[in-house]
Enzyme design. Structure first.
Site, PDB file in Angstrom:
ATOM      1  N   ASN A   1       2.815  -5.674  -0.951  1.00 13.05           N
ATOM      2  CA  ASN A   1       3.142  -7.032  -1.386  1.00 13.05           C
ATOM      3  C   ASN A   1       3.970  -7.002  -2.659  1.00 13.05           C
ATOM      4  OD1 ASN A   1       0.897  -6.045  -2.879  1.00 13.05           O
ATOM      5  ND2 ASN A   1       0.524  -8.124  -3.605  1.00 13.05           N
TER       6      ASN A   1
ATOM      7  N   CYS B   1       3.050  -6.937  -5.707  1.00 13.66           N
ATOM      8  CA  CYS B   1       2.523  -6.104  -6.795  1.00 13.66           C
ATOM      9  C   CYS B   1       1.940  -4.789  -6.300  1.00 13.66           C
ATOM     10  CB  CYS B   1       1.469  -6.881  -7.582  1.00 13.66           C
ATOM     11  SG  CYS B   1       2.074  -8.459  -8.216  1.00 13.66           S
TER      12      CYS B   1
ATOM     13  N   GLU C   1      -0.443  -3.826  -4.243  1.00  9.90           N
ATOM     14  CA  GLU C   1      -1.861  -3.525  -4.023  1.00  9.90           C
ATOM     15  C   GLU C   1      -2.357  -3.936  -2.641  1.00  9.90           C
ATOM     16  OE1 GLU C   1      -2.220  -7.791  -5.506  1.00  9.90           O
ATOM     17  OE2 GLU C   1      -0.855  -6.099  -5.632  1.00  9.90           O
TER      18      GLU C   1
END
Length: 954
Positions: A558, A560, A562
């Site tokens: 995604n 970021c 994670e």
């Protein structure tokens, strides 16, 4: 310098002098002050220097720009704010001796003024505009309340600062700001004044909120405020304004209001309260009507809407949130309990290779981003440059022009002004356009083929890293000719990829290119170093360890890095995030396992509720989320927990704590999801998953090791009863995925703890975000220095000078230097080892930033290969001391963006990493030569990451 060059009109900006008089802002006076400062320190040398005048002019321009950046024509600047900016520009420019002398000069004169009596009694304008005497009695009560219960924060310095800020005719709003600023000026010498500033801001908020709710001017001190009376009125007003869900009125509101804990309003520091005030509290055309505990209760009630005993669950959820034991992600905090409850954080999409799908993706991105979603887009299926277009009998311009449009869409849809729209584009390393993809964030070249605002990430298969280590060739393809590579991973990908290479040799592939794998790898690292992008993420670990292998493929992470969920044309992956505050679950004696178990079980229930309550903007997201029900429970406050436990970052003990704490979180997260499955039923696609076979995250390590021929340096130790849990999980799971460690850039600010799993950034610095600039001072360090009688003005000055590092300060004991080592003083090998230990328990991934002082190509090569060998699924930002926007100093009462770039590297500590099993040579099939050391560049390129904080996930 002209006084009329700014958009706000310099001549209209007022300056409040210390005697209360008001004059027009004149930047020429700044220029004079700077000139005198240089002459005072450098004497004849400065006077004779030909560059002094242009230097002072440039520094004056910087100070003026910072002061007026957010100023309105009627702005009133205090003389102290102007002097703060003078100090700042001197420090940012590296003129440390001049700045130090300037600070001492200010302090001497401030002490002299404290001895002088206040000669004038000023009046203020009340709500009706009438001039009335300043109510010093109430000010004293409010400041006294704000200082109550805090150590080393007498009220008198705040009151003294307030008196300096007064002028005749000051408004009620200006007086409220003066109170906050007066406490804020003292934060850098005593961190507890941050709590004082927060409580004074809360006083301003109470007046604003109660006046809006009552429809007439109302003031109340903390003692006078009654949540029992206010909360029912708040609910009624919110519903009437069509902002709160009318279902909230059907709760037993009196019972809910009675459960509110007003004393928890005092738990916020200034950064947390200001962040909530600016961006989270509900408002009516800018006038807020939501107080902090009403905010937490509104979120809790929204998450309890479908519970059987809604009031009991709402109170349970409220207790967790208001105590800062757990915090939901930003979209949940924004929207829970409102009429448009979009509560999810992250959305992952795959873009198919046709115009309809591509332009549908832009619309989907806009709709998802509108309500605070962070986006991860997989662009690998889009055919590359030079590929044949059957419909027009022409040639494709590749994926890059489409990425430019995606970039502009993210900028245009900025989430209602609450935070920037944000997206990350992923591309697999074999795509023919990957070399152009690497250049997307460069500041040079054709701007039509650049994406300055969108994040990018490499989706790297294991086969590529094997080729890098073997110094072998790598072949780039266009996905229209190799479509099955997109869905293949592990040994299956290797076989198919090599088959296409053989087809290319036979002339059966039209568009392909051969490159040296090490050359491409070197370029990937160079671009990461220069621009901060694309990030390095690993395709095969994400898929081989995915519990959902039976239902699809993980094509990207995604925004970021994670989240690792399956995507397809029919399903947009959705993840619902929240984080445990680890700092609240440790004592000096160790992990509070009982409290942590309770928090995790309650948090998992809250996150599961998000899925059913959520407002879905596109059907593909609803379909995916309701079918698989993934959640992402993470953590924050890891560095704070280390300080409480007295564990040195970058030590075997800290790595062991990372392992054990995540083991407990993982154990209880899986147990809680299994309990919910018994209560509510398993998720729809449970059958056939790794869960249904009793394969837990720690067990899936063997699947990755097998695909890599045993080349994997991951610890597999455990301490809890996992066998009993395996049997429980086989009986059913409520959620396809349960854990992911997000950056928590904003929610950790609300809770007043360190971000996510991040090491300590600096012991003293200025943090900038959309709410402004905030002095951040390590309270743990200050407490230790006070105990040793080492906390004084000289120590503050030294911390500023040394960029918040205690390592170069001789009088700080060695044990404190080790405990409070900053991120750039801790070898990133430690961060990778700790992340590897966590990764064995996590069914998704982690937002892992890597820090490196004095970086060069060889260090980066070793670091990212270590990340791959250690079984990490993803990495996030690379930060270097020459790259990050770190404040050179912190100043009293700073406003506006104050980022400074430090040109040099901090002195690095030399920890010895935890021994990691040396990877044996990979089992590389005969088509690839055996591994040989790959050449790496020795010269470091300067990384230009300017804002590594991601606020889109949390």
């Amino acid at each position: 310098m002209s006084t009329t060059t700014t958009a706000t009109g310099v001549s209209q900006v007022r300056v409040i002098r210390r005697d209360g008089s008001v004059s027009a802002f004149d930047p020429g006076k700044i220029q004079v002050a700077l000139t005198k400062a240089f002459l005072a320190v450098e004497g004849e040398v400065a006077a004779a220097a030909s560059h002094l005048h242009p230097l002072v002019a440039e520094l004056t321009s910087q100070a003026e720009g910072a002061l007026l950046k957010h100023a309105r024509p009627d702005t009133a600047l205090h003389i102290e704010q102007i002097q703060d900016q003078v100090e700042l520009v001197l420090m940012r420019g590296g003129h440390h001796k001049v700045a130090r002398a300037y600070v001492l000069y200010r302090d001497e004169h401030a002490k002299a003024r404290e001895l002088a009596p206040v000669a004038v009694e000023f009046r203020m304008k009340d709500a009706e505009g009438a001039l009335v005497p300043v109510d010093w009695e109430r000010i004293a009560v409010v400041v006294g309340e704000a200082c109550a219960g805090l150590s080393d924060v007498p009220a008198e310095p705040v009151l003294t600062e307030v008196r300096r800020a007064l002028y005749d005719g000051i408004t009620v709003d200006e007086l409220a700001v003066a109170l906050v600023m007066s406490a804020r000026t003292l934060v850098e010498t005593e961190p507890n004044y941050s709590f004082v500033a927060a409580r004074l801001l809360l006083d301003q908020l109470r007046r604003e909120v109660l006046t809006r709710v009552a429809g007439r001017p109302v003031e109340a001190t903390a003692e006078q405020l009654s949540y029992v009376d206010y909360f029912p009125e708040y609910v009624r007003l919110g519903v009437a304004l069509d902002r709160l869900d009318p279902a909230l009125e059907s709760f037993d509101v009196a019972r809910i209001a009675a459960a509110i804990r007003p004393e928890r309003d005092a738990m916020f520091d200034f950064l947390g309260m200001q962040t909530l005030y600016d961006r989270y509290f509900l408002h009516d055309h800018g006038v807020r009507y939501e107080l902090p505990q009403a905010f937490f209760m509104r979120v809790a009630m929204g998450l309890a809407l479908r519970e059987d005993d809604r009031e009991a669950r709402a109170i349970e959820f409220y207790e967790l949130l208001s105590a800062f034991d757990f915090m939901c992600s930003t979209p949940t905090l924004f929207n829970s309990g409102t009429t448009r409850a979009q509560l999810s954080s992250c959305f992952l999409t795959t873009v198919d290779d046709d115009l309809k799908s591509i332009f549908q993706s832009y619309q989907n991105n806009a709709l998802l981003a509108k309500f605070s979603g962070g986006l991860g887009n997989d662009w690998t299926p889009v055919r590359g440059m030079g590929a044949h277009i059957k419909g027009t009998n022409g040639q494709s311009q590749g994926v890059v022009p489409f990425l430019k449009i995606a970039n502009d869409t993210a900028v245009a849809v900025n989430q209602g002004g609450k935070r920037k729209g944000a997206a990350c584009a992923y591309l697999e390393t074999w795509h023919i356009d990957v070399e152009e993809f690497l250049d997307l964030r460069k500041n040079t070249g054709d701007d039509r083929r650049r994406t300055h605002d969108m994040n990018t990430a490499n989706w790297v298969p294991d086969e590529f890293l094997r080729r890098v280590e073997a110094d072998a060739e790598w072949t780039l393809f266009s996905p229209d000719e190799t479509p099955d590579l997109h869905d293949a991973y592990g040994l299956d990908f290797t076989a198919r990829y090599r088959g296409y290479e053989e087809a290319a040799d036979r002339g059966e592939i039209r568009v392909f290119k051969r490159v040296r794998a090490t050359d491409l790898w070197r370029r990937m690292l160079t671009m990461l170093f220069e621009t901060g992008h694309p990030w390095i993420t690993f395709k095969d670990p994400c898929n081989l360890r995915s519990p959902q292998q039976h239902t699809g493929v993980v094509h990207s992470s995604n925004l970021c890095t994670e989240i690792t969920l399956n995507t397809s044309a029919d399903e947009v992956a959705v993840c619902n995030l929240g984080s445990v505050n680890l700092a609240n679950h440790v004592t000096a004696h160790g992990l509070d396992a009982e409290r942590l178990a309770h928090t995790v079980h309650t948090a998992v229930r809250m996150l599961d509720n998000v899925i059913d309550i959520n407002y879905y903007t596109i059907p593909e997201a609803s379909r995916s989320n309701l079918r698989h029900r993934p959640i992402g429970l993470g953590l924050m406050g890891f560095s704070d927990a280390l300080f409480t436990l007295r564990l040195v970052p970058g030590s075997p003990e800290a790595v062991e704590f990372a392992d054990r704490s995540m083991e407990h979180i993982g154990y209880h997260a899986l147990s809680a999801s299994a309990d919910l499955a018994r209560e509510r039923g398993s998720y729809e696609s449970f059958d056939g998953s790794l869960w249904s076979r009793g394969v837990l995250p720690i067990d899936s390590i063997a699947l990755l090791a097998e695909a890599r021929g045993g080349v994997l340096a991951m610890d597999t130790s455990s301490t809890l009863d996992w066998e009993t849990l395996r049997a429980k999980v086989r009986g059913g799971m409520r959620n396809s995925n349960t854990m992911a460690i997000a950056p928590t850039a904003t929610i950790s600010n609300i809770c007043g703890v360190g971000q996510s799993i991040e090491p300590l950034f600096r012991n003293l610095y200025v943090k900038s975000n959309m709410s402004g600039d905030f002095t951040v001072l390590n309270r743990f360090l200050v407490a230790d220095l006070k105990a040793l009688d080492l906390w004084d003005e000289a120590m503050v000055s030294d911390l500023k000078y040394f960029d918040g590092s205690v390592a170069p300060i001789d009088r700080v004991p060695d044990d404190l230097k080790a405990l409070y080592a900053t991120a750039f003083e801790v070898s990133s090998e430690w961060l990778i080892e700790a992340a590897s230990r966590r990764q064995k328990w996590i069914d998704q991934a982690q937002s892992l930033n890597l820090y490196i002082a004095a970086p060069n190509g060889r260090k980066l090569d070793n670091l990212y290969r270590l990340a791959w060998h250690s079984g990490l699924k993803t990495t996030y930002y690379l930060r270097s001391t020459a790259a990050t926007s770190v404040e050179k100093s912190t100043l009293r009462g700073t406003d506006g963006k104050l980022n400074a770039v430090r040109p040099g590297a901090a002195p690095a500590a030399s920890p010895v990493p935890t021994p990691v099993a040396s990877p044996s040579p990979a089992a590389v099939p005969s088509a690839v030569p055996p591994p040989v050391p790959a050449a790496t560049p020795d010269d470091a390129l300067v990384c230009s990451v300017t804002d590594p904080d991601c606020e889109a996930c949390q």
